[in-house]
Motif scaffolding. Sequence first.
Motif: not given
Length: 291
Positions: A193-196, A199
């Motif tokens: 995921s892009e969010e992961k 982060r």
Amino acid sequence: MIAIDSMMVCLDLSDIDETLVRFTRTVCERLPVKKVFFVHNIKTSELSDDFREYFGDVNISDEIEGNITDIVTEHFGRATEYEVLVSEEPNTEVMMAELVKRYSVKLTLLGKRMSDKSTGALGTKLLRILPCSILVLPETASFNIANVLTPIDFSDASVHALHLSKSLADQLNLNLEIMHVYKLPTQYFPLISEEKAIRKAEEVVKGKFADLQKKHGEIAGVPYTLVRAAGKTVAERIEMQLHKREYNLLVVGLKGNNPIPSLSLGSVPTKLYNMDINIPLWFVYSEEVIK
């Protein structure tokens, strides 16, 4: 403490010369500068037969030296010791590089017009060939400097630029901020995921900042910003950051590891120089790189 033994100012007999001379005075009033060389080169190839036929045997070097001396007298005064140097050489950048070596010049001041007025070709050549740090003054820049931005990539060159920025900030009571532009390995989307990924990337970069602050305690309190490239180049993100706050000076480290001069400048400084940035840009070489 930043002290400059010798400084070179490149003049081209245009309306930007007076601005450069006045800015040089400002530098000398705020930093200890022992001597300034105001330099102009008459390219012999530009002296056409028509010119020689019209003006005859007039000593153009003496005429130009007198003109520059008048400008310096009016706008620089006796801010520090100075010398006016006018030469007639076929290659301006090589001549200036020789002056840097001969007089151990630590900093060169170079004027820059906006892209609609100039290609900036000579400036790019000087950035590549001069064995010293270069301070670029755009024609629209203000002399008032309060906020400094220093982008870093954790290389030795950028850390050196950061040290200079911190010394400058302490010496002149300026506000200093650091920024780092990071990129994500987009070829792995959508496997992760892009969010992961964001982060994780910021976690890694913050760890690098923590290590840098431990190693160089004097920068521990300097605020920093992490910026994702997100489809933009590093230079474009730096330019965008400049518009978010009223920065007055950009300090960028120059690398010199490549033995081929045309490749030693690096893409980010080249792109920044060619952008219409309206604040001074200080391109910094370390003493080790110059040697």
